[in-house]
Design an enzyme around this catalytic site. Structure first.
Site, mmCIF file in Angstrom:
data_model
loop_
_atom_site.group_PDB
_atom_site.id
_atom_site.type_symbol
_atom_site.label_atom_id
_atom_site.label_comp_id
_atom_site.label_asym_id
_atom_site.label_seq_id
_atom_site.Cartn_x
_atom_site.Cartn_y
_atom_site.Cartn_z
ATOM 1 N N HIS A 84 48.677 43.578 41.615
ATOM 2 C CA HIS A 84 47.251 43.849 41.418
ATOM 3 C C HIS A 84 46.482 42.935 42.348
ATOM 4 O O HIS A 84 46.806 41.749 42.467
ATOM 5 C CB HIS A 84 46.821 43.587 39.970
ATOM 6 C CG HIS A 84 45.339 43.748 39.801
ATOM 7 N ND1 HIS A 84 44.753 44.973 39.606
ATOM 8 C CD2 HIS A 84 44.328 42.851 39.887
ATOM 9 C CE1 HIS A 84 43.446 44.824 39.546
ATOM 10 N NE2 HIS A 84 43.159 43.540 39.713
ATOM 11 N N ASP A 163 40.569 50.807 27.641
ATOM 12 C CA ASP A 163 39.973 50.252 28.858
ATOM 13 C C ASP A 163 38.955 51.214 29.472
ATOM 14 O O ASP A 163 37.917 50.784 29.971
ATOM 15 C CB ASP A 163 41.058 49.916 29.893
ATOM 16 C CG ASP A 163 40.438 49.307 31.143
ATOM 17 O OD1 ASP A 163 39.798 48.251 31.012
ATOM 18 O OD2 ASP A 163 40.550 49.890 32.226
ATOM 19 N N ARG A 170 31.048 48.161 29.821
ATOM 20 C CA ARG A 170 30.832 46.865 30.497
ATOM 21 C C ARG A 170 29.925 47.067 31.703
ATOM 22 O O ARG A 170 29.039 46.260 31.978
ATOM 23 C CB ARG A 170 32.169 46.271 30.943
ATOM 24 C CG ARG A 170 32.960 45.656 29.807
ATOM 25 C CD ARG A 170 34.386 45.375 30.232
ATOM 26 N NE ARG A 170 34.472 44.404 31.302
ATOM 27 C CZ ARG A 170 35.509 44.291 32.130
ATOM 28 N NH1 ARG A 170 36.543 45.120 32.033
ATOM 29 N NH2 ARG A 170 35.520 43.387 33.063
ATOM 30 N N SER A 185 41.465 43.968 30.664
ATOM 31 C CA SER A 185 41.414 45.225 31.409
ATOM 32 C C SER A 185 42.578 45.346 32.404
ATOM 33 O O SER A 185 43.285 46.349 32.442
ATOM 34 C CB SER A 185 40.060 45.292 32.131
ATOM 35 O OG SER A 185 40.018 46.348 33.035
ATOM 36 N N LYS A 189 46.623 47.357 31.500
ATOM 37 C CA LYS A 189 47.060 48.537 32.274
ATOM 38 C C LYS A 189 48.416 48.274 32.928
ATOM 39 O O LYS A 189 49.275 49.153 32.980
ATOM 40 C CB LYS A 189 46.008 48.884 33.328
ATOM 41 C CG LYS A 189 44.785 49.574 32.710
ATOM 42 C CD LYS A 189 43.715 49.887 33.726
ATOM 43 C CE LYS A 189 42.975 48.654 34.129
ATOM 44 N NZ LYS A 189 41.722 48.842 34.834
#
Ligand code: URA
Length: 314
Positions: A84, A163, A170, A185, A189
């Site tokens: 990520h 999410d 958000r 979040s 995932k």
């Protein structure tokens, strides 16, 4: 059990929520038995008061379990990896890293996102290839992964529904920049992908979300702690970013630059980033015993670069 208004008050007044409180809140969010105003108020309370580590963990776990959790064949147990990145202009690392890791024998089920504000998203970049379909159903995702070793797709409706709901709220309530909410979040995932290992590319500097190394370290630590606690071997790499990555900015030219990089002809900053992140994952999965060996393997792999231009086929 407290009511939703009581839970909001508890957080608003700076108290820690219990695991049961957080599960109850998230179930109400997903089942839509809570008003959007209440969810927004809770998000703002979390934003203002923060969360202790145990709350962040409970939030991340409950978010992961709000939907489907992927499963893989047993023989892939040590091999399923992902990365990520906190992203940035010109960041096309996923397009190069996923096939390079697949060429090194790993399995990479990358569930990617779209562009946020001025930064492009991996899915938008791939869709500049005519006919490319980022919406694969799960059985197809599994078969592509078995055959090719990597797949880059968009989030399915069944994966981490909490999410999707929380992220939209958000955005609407200016509560995006919260360490526990970002951690929940991102890590929920990745955990729902049932990864063995996850590498995080946390950027800092003028072109990044984190403007300095200290804030990048705080984010990295929160993400690594949550990832490891959810059973993924998780590490963070911190990269300075005051300029775009590579020389190309724009969806289709970034795909072309990625292909050139897979052929070993990419810009040095992109090559370094891909080989370092890939090298770290090869060490984490035990494919190699040192980072330098991992970097060499990634640098020498071509990730099927010659096959790519023929994709998606007639
Ligand atoms: N990316 C995510 O998926 N979630 C966040 O909260 C921030 C970045």
């Amino acid at each position: 059990m407290l009511s939703i208004p009581d839970l909001i008050k508890k957080k608003r007044d700076g108290n820690a929520l219990s695991d049961e409180d957080i599960q109850f809140f998230l179930q109400a969010v997903v089942k839509k038995t809570i008003q959007e105003a209440q969810t927004g108020a809770m998000l703002m309370a979390i934003f203002m008061k923060g969360m202790v580590a145990t709350e962040t963990m409970a939030l991340t776990k409950a978010m992961k379990l709000s939907g489907e959790v992927l499963s893989w064949p047993e023989e892939w147990a040590e091999l399923v990896v992902d990365k990520h990145s906190t992203g940035g202009v010109g960041d096309k690392v996923s397009l190069v890293l996923a096939p390079a890791l697949a060429a090194c024998g790993l399995k990479v089920p990358m569930i990617s996102g779209r562009g946020l504000s001025h930064t492009g998203g991996t899915l938008d970049k791939l869709e500049s290839i005519p006919g490319f379909n980022v919406g694969q159903p799960l059985p197809k995702l599994r078969s592509i992964l078995a055959e090719v070793g990597c797949v880059i797709v968009g989030q399915t409706v069944s994966l981490v529904p909490a999410d999707r709901i929380l992220y939209a709220l958000r955005d609407a309530t200016s509560t995006v920049e919260s360490l526990p909410l970002i951690t929940g979040s991102i890590i929920s995932k990745k955990a729902a992908e049932s990864l063995n290992s996850l590498v995080l590319d946390v950027k800092f500097g003028g072109s990044a979300i984190c403007k300095d190394l200290a804030s990048a370290k705080a984010l990295g630590e929160s993400l690594v702690t949550a990832g490891n606690n959810l059973g993924m071997n998780t590490r963070a790499v911190f990269t300075h970013m005051s300029n775009p990555i590579g020389r190309c900015i724009g969806n289709s030219v970034e795909v072309i630059e990625s292909l050139e990089t897979l052929k070993g002809k990419g810009p040095s900053d992109l090559m370094e980033l891909v080989s370092t992140l890939g090298g770290v994952l090869l060490v984490m999965t035990g494919k190699v015993s040192s980072l330098s060996e991992g970097v060499r393997l990634i640098t020498e792999s071509d990730g099927g670069a010659d096959f790519w231009p023929k994709f998606p086929g007639p």
